[in-house]
Design a protein around this motif. Structure first.
Motif, PDB file in Angstrom:
ATOM      1  N   THR A  52      41.340  50.050  35.304  1.00 63.02           N
ATOM      2  CA  THR A  52      41.871  48.918  34.538  1.00 63.02           C
ATOM      3  C   THR A  52      41.511  47.559  35.117  1.00 63.02           C
ATOM      4  N   ASP A  54      43.401  46.104  37.005  1.00 67.87           N
ATOM      5  CA  ASP A  54      44.738  45.500  37.065  1.00 67.87           C
ATOM      6  C   ASP A  54      45.467  46.141  38.244  1.00 67.87           C
ATOM      7  N   ILE A 444      37.771  41.114  36.484  1.00 65.25           N
ATOM      8  CA  ILE A 444      38.923  40.200  36.500  1.00 65.25           C
ATOM      9  C   ILE A 444      38.629  38.911  37.257  1.00 65.25           C
ATOM     10  N   SER A 458      40.689  42.603  32.466  1.00 60.96           N
ATOM     11  CA  SER A 458      41.363  43.838  32.855  1.00 60.96           C
ATOM     12  C   SER A 458      41.862  44.532  31.600  1.00 60.96           C
ATOM     13  N   SER A 460      44.746  45.571  30.249  1.00 62.68           N
ATOM     14  CA  SER A 460      46.183  45.355  30.373  1.00 62.68           C
ATOM     15  C   SER A 460      46.755  45.043  29.004  1.00 62.68           C
TER      16      SER A 460
END
Length: 498
Positions: A52, A54, A444, A458, A460
Motif C-alpha cells: 500500500t 501506507d 508516496i 498510497s 489508502s
C-alpha cells in the motif's frame, strides 16, 4: 363516565387510523431493509499481495473501489460486504499490486514529440518498442548557453498545436505501459529557450485535453520562475487543482549546467581543465529575490543543481528565504542533486529539502564522472541516495525523460544495485538503497514532493484508485528478482493498460 370512555376510545381509534395513514409509511421509508441502502463497490481486488505504501497498513489482500476512489483496503472479509450485483471482482491469484508509480521529474510533451520522430513500423514486441524509443531519445547531454543556444533555436522549427496534442496522448500511453499514472512535468523549458513554450502547452494542450476528456494520466505542472506572477494569478483565479487530472505545482529555475558538458558547478576544477569549475547559469541575487517573492505568494520552488557548489548555493539560498518568510510547509525541491559534499546530505534532512533524483542517470555517469572530476571526488560525492535517506531527507524518483527512459521499475533496480551496463560490481556500493525506501521514492514520497499526497501515492481509503499489477505472485519473489514490466495499470479503478 361510560360516555367519556367511549369518546376516548373513539379518539384513540382516530389517532390509530391517522398514524396508519400518515406516519407509518414515512417510518417504513426511513427504516427500509439494509440491503437496499448499502453501498456497493464498482471494483473489488481480491487474493492479491497489495503493497500500500501506507505505513499504517503496509500490506493487504483486498481493496474496494467506487467512483474512482478507494473505499476500503484490508482482508477480503473486510471488503466482502461491498460486493454487489454490479461489482466487478478481480481475482489476482496472489499477484503483487502497488500504487501507480509517480515520475517526479520529466518533460512529457517534449518526450512525446521525440517519440513521434521514431520509426516504429514493424515493431512486434514491447521490448523492441522500448529499445527503439530509448535509442532515439539519446540526446546530447551538454548544456548550450548564450550565443550557442541562440544559434540552435534559430533553426528549430515551431511545433504545431496538432503535433503537441498528439505528443501528449502518445507520451501518456507510453507512461501507462511502464506503470506511471502521475508525472511532475517541467515542460519544454531549458536555459536559453522561450518561457512561452510551457504556457502555450498549458493552454493549447493540457487545457484542451482536460476539457475534451482526453487526459490519461495525472500531471503536476511547473513553470519557468521568470513567470511566477502569472502562475500566482492563475492559482488565485482557478485554484491549484484544475481537475482530478491537472495540478498547478510551482516554478523552476536553474543554478548550473550538466556534468556531461562540464558546466555543473563544483568547488574544485574539472580534471580535464584545471581552470574550469563549471557554470553558474543564473545570477544568485536574481534567483534569491524571485524565490523570495514566489515563496511569499505560496508557490513551490524547484531549482536544478548538479554540482556540489551549486547544491550548497541553493541550500544556502533556501535557508535565507525561510529566515525572511518564516516557517511553513513549503517543500522546497532541488532537481538532480547529483554531486554533494558529505555534509550537504545532512542539510537536506535538517532543512527538509526534497532531493528530486534520477537513479538511471548514474548508469551513464559512472563511466564519465571519474574522468570529469576524478575518482576520489566522484566516489565520495556522487548520487548519495543512502546517505540522504540516513540523514532523514526525502527522496523523490524521476526519469528526466526523454534524457533517460520512463522506467520506474528500472530506476528502483538501479537504486538497489547501482551496477552500470558492462560492470560486474556496484558503483559506490555503500550508497545502495533498501527496497522499501526505493518504493517510497517512487510512490508516496514522490506524491509528497508535489503536494499530491492527500490524493495519491498510497493505496489508502479515499485516495484515487491508481495502481499497477506486477508479474510476480509473492512479495518474496519481487524482493528477490524485481520485475522489469507491469502486467496492468489502473487509473481511477479502471484498466488503462493494456
Amino acid at each position: 363516565m361510560a360516555s367519556r370512555t367511549t369518546a376516548l376510545a373513539s379518539l384513540s381509534a382516530v389517532a390509530a387510523a391517522l398514524f396508519a395513514i400518515i406516519v407509518a409509511p414515512a417510518l417504513r421509508l426511513t427504516w427500509s431493509p439494509w440491503k437496499w441502502s448499502r453501498i456497493s463497490a464498482d471494483l473489488v481486488v481480491m487474493n492479491a499481495t497489495i503493497y500500500t505504501s501506507d505505513p499504517s497498513l503496509p500490506f493487504a489482500q483486498a481493496m474496494a473501489v467506487r467512483g474512482g476512489r478507494i473505499l476500503r483496503v484490508g482482508s477480503y472479509s473486510s471488503v466482502e460486504d461491498l460486493v454487489g450485483q454490479e461489482t466487478y471482482v478481480l481475482n489476482l491469484n496472489g499477484n503483487v499490486v502497488m500504487p501507480g508509480f509517480i515520475d517526479s521529474h520529466l518533460h512529457l510533451i517534449y518526450g512525446g514529440l521525440q517519440m513521434g520522430r521514431v520509426e516504429l513500423r514493424g515493431v512486434k514486441s514491447q521490448e523492441e518498442f522500448a529499445r527503439k524509443i530509448k535509442e532515439a531519445l539519446r540526446e546530447p547531454s551538454g548544456l548550450l548557453v548564450d550565443s550557442a543556444m541562440k544559434l540552435v533555436l534559430a533553426v528549430i522549427p515551431e511545433v504545431s498545436i496538432h503535433d503537441r496534442r498528439d505528443s501528449l496522448i502518445r507520451a501518456s500511453k507510453y507512461a501507462l505501459t511502464r506503470g506511471v499514472t502521475t508525472v511532475i512535468d517541467f515542460g519544454r523549458f531549458f536555459p536559453g529557450t522561450s518561457v512561452d513554450h510551457i504556457w502555450q502547452d498549458f493552454s493549447d494542450v493540457y487545457q484542451w485535453a482536460d476539457s475534451s476528456g482526453k487526459m490519461l494520466i495525472r500531471v503536476c505542472l511547473f513553470f519557468p520562475m521568470q513567470t511566477w506572477s502569472l502562475l500566482v494569478d492563475l492559482i488565485q483565479e482557478k485554484g491549484r487543482a484544475l481537475s482530478q487530472w491537472i495540478h498547478l505545482g510551482g516554478v523552476k529555475a536553474f543554478a548550473d549546467g550538466s556534468l556531461g558538458s562540464s558546466s555543473a558547478l563544483f568547488y574544485e576544477p574539472y580534471e580535464e581543465d584545471p581552470y574550469s569549475y563549471g557554470l553558474q547559469v543564473t545570477d544568485i541575487n536574481w534567483l534569491q529575490n524571485v524565490t523570495l517573492h514566489s515563496d511569499k505568494f505560496g508557490l513551490q520552488v524547484a531549482i536544478h543543481a548538479i554540482g556540489d557548489k551549486a547544491n550548497d548555493m541553493v541550500l544556502d539560498m533556501y535557508n535565507t528565504v525561510v529566515s525572511y518568510n518564516g516557517m511553513r510547509d513549503r517543500r522546497f525541491r532541488i532537481e538532480h542533486a547529483q554531486h554533494l559534499v558529505p555534509g550537504s546530505t545532512i542539510r537536506f534532512g535538517e532543512q527538509r529539502i526534497i532531493a528530486s533524483v534520477q537513479p538511471d542517470h548514474l548508469l551513464d555517469d559512472a563511466n564519465s564522472a571519474e574522468k570529469k572530476i576524478g575518482t576520489m571526488r566522484a566516489q565520495r560525492g556522487s548520487y548519495l541516495f543512502r546517505s540522504l535517506i540516513d540523514s532523514d531527507a526525502i527522496l523523490a524518483f524521476g526519469s528526466d525523460w526523454p534524457v533517460a527512459d520512463i522506467n520506474p521499475l528500472g530506476a528502483i533496480k538501479t537504486a538497489l544495485y547501482r551496477v552500470p551496463p558492462g560492470w560486474e560490481n556496484a558503483w559506490i556500493p555503500s550508497e545502495r538503497m533498501a527496497l522499501y525506501d526505493a518504493l517510497k521514492a517512487s510512490t508516496i514520497s514522490a506524491a509528497y514532493a508535489g503536494f499530491l499526497d492527500q490524493e495519491l501515492g498510497s493505496l489508502s481509503a479515499d485516495k484515487y484508485a491508481d495502481f499497477v499489477v506486477l508479474p510476480v505472485d509473492s512479495w518474496d519473489q519481487l524482493a528477490g528478482d524485481l520485475p522489469t514490466t507491469v502486467l496492468a495499470t489502473y487509473v481511477n479503478g479502471k484498466q488503462a493498460y493494456p
